[in-house]
Design a protein around this motif. Structure first.
Motif, PDB file in Angstrom:
ATOM      1  N   ALA A 182       3.901  14.037   1.055  1.00 28.74           N
ATOM      2  CA  ALA A 182       4.293  14.139   2.470  1.00 28.74           C
ATOM      3  C   ALA A 182       3.894  12.876   3.235  1.00 28.74           C
ATOM      4  O   ALA A 182       4.628  12.402   4.111  1.00 28.74           O
ATOM      5  N   THR A 183       2.746  12.301   2.893  1.00 26.95           N
ATOM      6  CA  THR A 183       2.304  11.054   3.531  1.00 26.95           C
ATOM      7  C   THR A 183       3.258   9.920   3.204  1.00 26.95           C
ATOM      8  O   THR A 183       3.595   9.102   4.070  1.00 26.95           O
ATOM      9  N   MET A 184       3.715   9.864   1.954  1.00 30.45           N
ATOM     10  CA  MET A 184       4.667   8.817   1.556  1.00 30.45           C
ATOM     11  C   MET A 184       5.977   8.946   2.335  1.00 30.45           C
ATOM     12  O   MET A 184       6.575   7.948   2.745  1.00 30.45           O
ATOM     13  N   GLU A 185       6.416  10.200   2.537  1.00 29.80           N
ATOM     14  CA  GLU A 185       7.657  10.414   3.291  1.00 29.80           C
ATOM     15  C   GLU A 185       7.472   9.996   4.747  1.00 29.80           C
ATOM     16  O   GLU A 185       8.350   9.346   5.339  1.00 29.80           O
ATOM     17  N   ALA A 186       6.304  10.339   5.325  1.00 29.63           N
ATOM     18  CA  ALA A 186       6.027   9.956   6.716  1.00 29.63           C
ATOM     19  C   ALA A 186       5.931   8.435   6.840  1.00 29.63           C
ATOM     20  O   ALA A 186       6.399   7.843   7.819  1.00 29.63           O
ATOM     21  N   TYR A 187       5.340   7.794   5.838  1.00 29.81           N
ATOM     22  CA  TYR A 187       5.189   6.347   5.843  1.00 29.81           C
ATOM     23  C   TYR A 187       6.551   5.647   5.825  1.00 29.81           C
ATOM     24  O   TYR A 187       6.786   4.691   6.555  1.00 29.81           O
ATOM     25  N   SER A 188       7.450   6.144   4.985  1.00 34.77           N
ATOM     26  CA  SER A 188       8.790   5.548   4.892  1.00 34.77           C
ATOM     27  C   SER A 188       9.521   5.634   6.221  1.00 34.77           C
ATOM     28  O   SER A 188      10.198   4.676   6.634  1.00 34.77           O
ATOM     29  N   ARG A 189       9.389   6.781   6.898  1.00 31.46           N
ATOM     30  CA  ARG A 189      10.055   6.928   8.198  1.00 31.46           C
ATOM     31  C   ARG A 189       9.457   5.987   9.246  1.00 31.46           C
ATOM     32  O   ARG A 189      10.172   5.390  10.040  1.00 31.46           O
ATOM     33  N   MET A 190       8.141   5.840   9.207  1.00 32.45           N
ATOM     34  CA  MET A 190       7.448   5.061  10.235  1.00 32.45           C
ATOM     35  C   MET A 190       7.566   3.550   9.995  1.00 32.45           C
ATOM     36  O   MET A 190       7.837   2.782  10.908  1.00 32.45           O
ATOM     37  N   ALA A 191       7.378   3.132   8.743  1.00 34.65           N
ATOM     38  CA  ALA A 191       7.303   1.696   8.438  1.00 34.65           C
ATOM     39  C   ALA A 191       8.631   1.120   7.967  1.00 34.65           C
ATOM     40  O   ALA A 191       8.746  -0.094   7.795  1.00 34.65           O
ATOM     41  N   ASN A 192       9.617   2.002   7.753  1.00 36.73           N
ATOM     42  CA  ASN A 192      10.900   1.554   7.211  1.00 36.73           C
ATOM     43  C   ASN A 192      10.710   0.816   5.890  1.00 36.73           C
ATOM     44  O   ASN A 192      11.428  -0.123   5.580  1.00 36.73           O
ATOM     45  N   ARG A 193       9.716   1.234   5.152  1.00 38.28           N
ATOM     46  CA  ARG A 193       9.421   0.667   3.831  1.00 38.28           C
ATOM     47  C   ARG A 193       8.657   1.729   3.058  1.00 38.28           C
ATOM     48  O   ARG A 193       7.861   2.460   3.637  1.00 38.28           O
ATOM     49  N   ASP A 194       8.908   1.853   1.747  1.00 36.66           N
ATOM     50  CA  ASP A 194       8.188   2.887   1.013  1.00 36.66           C
ATOM     51  C   ASP A 194       6.773   2.415   0.691  1.00 36.66           C
ATOM     52  O   ASP A 194       6.496   1.218   0.584  1.00 36.66           O
ATOM     53  N   LEU A 195       5.861   3.370   0.559  1.00 36.70           N
ATOM     54  CA  LEU A 195       4.446   3.064   0.369  1.00 36.70           C
ATOM     55  C   LEU A 195       4.189   2.330  -0.947  1.00 36.70           C
ATOM     56  O   LEU A 195       3.304   1.475  -1.023  1.00 36.70           O
ATOM     57  N   LEU A 196       4.947   2.655  -2.001  1.00 35.88           N
ATOM     58  CA  LEU A 196       4.792   1.935  -3.266  1.00 35.88           C
ATOM     59  C   LEU A 196       5.038   0.446  -3.086  1.00 35.88           C
ATOM     60  O   LEU A 196       4.322  -0.393  -3.636  1.00 35.88           O
ATOM     61  N   SER A 197       6.059   0.102  -2.294  1.00 35.05           N
ATOM     62  CA  SER A 197       6.358  -1.310  -2.038  1.00 35.05           C
ATOM     63  C   SER A 197       5.218  -1.963  -1.270  1.00 35.05           C
ATOM     64  O   SER A 197       4.836  -3.105  -1.556  1.00 35.05           O
ATOM     65  N   SER A 198       4.676  -1.247  -0.293  1.00 33.44           N
ATOM     66  CA  SER A 198       3.566  -1.797   0.488  1.00 33.44           C
ATOM     67  C   SER A 198       2.344  -2.043  -0.384  1.00 33.44           C
ATOM     68  O   SER A 198       1.660  -3.059  -0.233  1.00 33.44           O
ATOM     69  N   VAL A 199       2.064  -1.110  -1.301  1.00 33.15           N
ATOM     70  CA  VAL A 199       0.935  -1.308  -2.214  1.00 33.15           C
ATOM     71  C   VAL A 199       1.157  -2.558  -3.059  1.00 33.15           C
ATOM     72  O   VAL A 199       0.227  -3.349  -3.292  1.00 33.15           O
ATOM     73  N   SER A 200       2.395  -2.783  -3.507  1.00 33.98           N
ATOM     74  CA  SER A 200       2.700  -3.981  -4.296  1.00 33.98           C
ATOM     75  C   SER A 200       2.479  -5.259  -3.488  1.00 33.98           C
ATOM     76  O   SER A 200       2.086  -6.287  -4.022  1.00 33.98           O
ATOM     77  N   ARG A 201       2.772  -5.177  -2.205  1.00 29.68           N
ATOM     78  CA  ARG A 201       2.622  -6.357  -1.338  1.00 29.68           C
ATOM     79  C   ARG A 201       1.155  -6.634  -0.988  1.00 29.68           C
ATOM     80  O   ARG A 201       0.762  -7.775  -0.804  1.00 29.68           O
ATOM     81  N   GLU A 202       0.364  -5.552  -0.904  1.00 23.99           N
ATOM     82  CA  GLU A 202      -1.014  -5.697  -0.428  1.00 23.99           C
ATOM     83  C   GLU A 202      -2.043  -5.857  -1.555  1.00 23.99           C
ATOM     84  O   GLU A 202      -3.139  -6.341  -1.315  1.00 23.99           O
ATOM     85  N   PHE A 203      -1.688  -5.404  -2.760  1.00 21.64           N
ATOM     86  CA  PHE A 203      -2.649  -5.417  -3.857  1.00 21.64           C
ATOM     87  C   PHE A 203      -2.060  -6.143  -5.061  1.00 21.64           C
ATOM     88  O   PHE A 203      -0.852  -6.361  -5.137  1.00 21.64           O
ATOM     89  N   SER A 204      -2.928  -6.482  -6.005  1.00 24.91           N
ATOM     90  CA  SER A 204      -2.458  -7.049  -7.268  1.00 24.91           C
ATOM     91  C   SER A 204      -3.394  -6.597  -8.379  1.00 24.91           C
ATOM     92  O   SER A 204      -4.439  -5.991  -8.122  1.00 24.91           O
ATOM     93  N   GLY A 205      -3.025  -6.867  -9.604  1.00 25.05           N
ATOM     94  CA  GLY A 205      -3.883  -6.524 -10.734  1.00 25.05           C
ATOM     95  C   GLY A 205      -4.013  -5.029 -10.963  1.00 25.05           C
ATOM     96  O   GLY A 205      -3.114  -4.258 -10.653  1.00 25.05           O
ATOM     97  N   TYR A 206      -5.159  -4.632 -11.488  1.00 26.69           N
ATOM     98  CA  TYR A 206      -5.316  -3.244 -11.911  1.00 26.69           C
ATOM     99  C   TYR A 206      -5.531  -2.276 -10.757  1.00 26.69           C
ATOM    100  O   TYR A 206      -5.213  -1.097 -10.879  1.00 26.69           O
ATOM    101  N   ILE A 207      -6.059  -2.751  -9.622  1.00 27.46           N
ATOM    102  CA  ILE A 207      -6.172  -1.854  -8.469  1.00 27.46           C
ATOM    103  C   ILE A 207      -4.771  -1.476  -7.984  1.00 27.46           C
ATOM    104  O   ILE A 207      -4.509  -0.327  -7.627  1.00 27.46           O
ATOM    105  N   GLU A 208      -3.853  -2.416  -8.026  1.00 26.09           N
ATOM    106  CA  GLU A 208      -2.454  -2.103  -7.677  1.00 26.09           C
ATOM    107  C   GLU A 208      -1.907  -1.041  -8.636  1.00 26.09           C
ATOM    108  O   GLU A 208      -1.314  -0.042  -8.204  1.00 26.09           O
ATOM    109  N   SER A 209      -2.119  -1.245  -9.938  1.00 19.11           N
ATOM    110  CA  SER A 209      -1.608  -0.299 -10.933  1.00 19.11           C
ATOM    111  C   SER A 209      -2.210   1.087 -10.742  1.00 19.11           C
ATOM    112  O   SER A 209      -1.518   2.101 -10.872  1.00 19.11           O
ATOM    113  N   GLY A 210      -3.522   1.147 -10.431  1.00 14.89           N
ATOM    114  CA  GLY A 210      -4.179   2.432 -10.254  1.00 14.89           C
ATOM    115  C   GLY A 210      -3.670   3.184  -9.032  1.00 14.89           C
ATOM    116  O   GLY A 210      -3.371   4.380  -9.106  1.00 14.89           O
ATOM    117  N   LEU A 211      -3.554   2.486  -7.900  1.00 13.62           N
ATOM    118  CA  LEU A 211      -3.061   3.129  -6.674  1.00 13.62           C
ATOM    119  C   LEU A 211      -1.625   3.612  -6.862  1.00 13.62           C
ATOM    120  O   LEU A 211      -1.256   4.715  -6.436  1.00 13.62           O
TER     121      LEU A 211
END
Length: 439
Positions: free
Chosen positions: A329-358
């Motif tokens: 539900a948070t991911m759906e709310a995030y997509s509506r609010m940010a006009n971007r999906d949360l998975l994409s944002s995690v890719s933009r904000e993180f790298s390496g194994y922390i990105e993979s884990g999140l």
């Protein structure tokens, strides 16, 4: 409570363990049987949820929305740095073109993440390809296995027929019956008759499920280097009860503290995420608080896309504590609010194994079978095969949700899982895998 055939004597030791001269007692005597809530089937299937609530109703994208099986396009990371190997993953490109954690890039043309949401039809309870055999007779099966290994050569087909059609609990009973009838250890006999990938697969099938997860984690941190993607695959996807059982089993069988081992083998934000996962304290309430979802989406945006730099602790707190339906539900709310999906944002904000884990946590919130389907695909894609990952996922999901994993695999990659296994493996190893997976 004790379990037949436990302790699992004769399992492959780790380098330097057991100490020389003590091989016959691996793992150490006196530490069995491990009980306190242990389930011989690793806690069973994930509990079925009320219709539409776990992880939630949705629908598959149309077939055209899935990338072709040949690979995924990589969108450059903001600032020009590559989004994948060479751009933040320890060690760069994995063998065979695999990416650490088995992750795919999340940025796609049009900004759409193709990661499928789990449709309502799949929330009514999951299903394994292996069910307990009816008219089960442990002594008869033990006799069949004894005959298959006696004399010259080994009747691998007889072994395949038995182990691929028995539940993990029934295999433990066969081990106990074998020792009672012949005074010999079934695992040691099998090890002496088999080798390579076939041996690894057979041993995995005969390990109690919780022990196998604990053993896999120990193996991933043993010796030089760490197999981070194994830690992610197990710790980020199991239920609270399964994780607590794994932690207890790890201590009782290897005499080690899982959290301490993680701290000594990982670091930084990735270490903190795995330590959070080890607690087995995620909220498992199946109901969704939409107000909280909206607030969490806002907090995640402010911690990432909405500021210079990233507040990693905010991502860790929300992704480690919220239930999977709540995260969806948070991911759906995030997509509506940010006009971007949360998975994409995690890719933009993180790298390496922390990105993979999140991303693994978010992907499980959307569709757990799809997460495992993706891991299976990348274990076989490209040159060579990551057989350990292939074996581990097929065995651990065989009584839980392998039916759903097969279905979504076909949707995502336009080929069946069994077809890909058949082209990537051979011999008795292929026969046994195919018998477990089914056509």
């Amino acid at each position: 409570m004790s379990y037949p055939g436990y302790p699992p004597t004769g399992y492959p030791p780790f380098p330097g363990y057991p100490p020389a001269g003590q091989e016959s007692s691996f793992p150490p005597p006196g530490q069995y049987p491990y009980s306190s809530g242990f389930s011989p089937m690793g806690g069973g299937a994930y509990p079925p949820a009320p219709s539409g609530s776990y992880p939630g109703a949705g629908g598959y994208p149309t077939p055209g929305g899935y990338p072709a099986a040949g690979g995924y396009p990589v969108t450059p990371h903001p600032g020009g740095a590559p989004a994948y190997p060479g751009g933040g993953f320890p060690g760069g490109q994995m063998p065979g073109g695999q990416m650490p954690g088995g992750q795919m890039p999340s940025q796609y043309p049009g900004g759409q993440a193709p990661y499928p949401s789990q449709p309502a039809a799949m929330t009514q309870g999951t299903q394994g390809t292996i069910r307990p055999a009816s008219n089960f007779d442990a002594m008869r099966d033990a006799e069949i296995l004894r005959k298959a290994m006696k004399g010259f050569g080994t009747d691998e087909q007889a072994i395949v027929d038995v182990v691929s059609n028995r539940s993990n609990d029934q295999r433990q009973q066969i081990k106990a019956a074998f020792k009672t009838m012949y005074g010999k250890d079934l695992i040691k006999d099998l090890k002496s008759e088999l080798s390579g990938n076939m041996e690894e697969l057979i041993l995995a099938l005969f390990m109690p499920s919780t022990y196998y997860d604990a053993w896999s984690l120990r193996k991933a941190m043993q010796g030089a280097g760490t197999q981070e993607r194994v830690l992610i695959e197990i710790l980020c996807t199991r239920t609270n009860q399964e994780i607590r059982d794994i932690v207890r089993c790890y201590q009782s069988e290897f005499g080690r503290d899982l959290e301490k081992d993680i701290k000594s083998d990982t670091s930084g934000h990735f270490e903190r995420l795995l330590v959070s996962m080890c607690q087995g304290n995620r909220d498992e309430n199946q109901s969704v608080n939409h107000q909280m979802a909206q607030e969490d989406a806002q907090r995640l945006y402010q911690a990432g896309e909405g500021k210079l730099g990233t507040d990693e602790s905010c991502f860790n707190m929300i992704l480690a504590t919220r239930s999977f339906p709540q995260l969806k539900a948070t991911m759906e709310a995030y997509s509506r609010m940010a006009n971007r999906d949360l998975l994409s944002s995690v890719s933009r904000e993180f790298s390496g194994y922390i990105e993979s884990g999140l991303k693994a946590i978010l992907q499980c919130a959307l569709n757990r079978p799809a997460f495992f389907a993706e891991r299976l695909y990348y274990s076989m894609k490209g040159a060579g095969t990551d057989d350990s990952t292939l074996v581990r996922i097929v065995v651990t999901r065989s009584e839980i949700d392998l039916v759903q994993i097969k279905q979504i695999f076909t949707q995502m990659y336009q080929k069946t899982l069994s077809t890909m296994i058949a082209s990537d493996t051979s011999g008795d190893y292929r026969k046994l895998l195919m018998a477990i997976v089914g056509q």
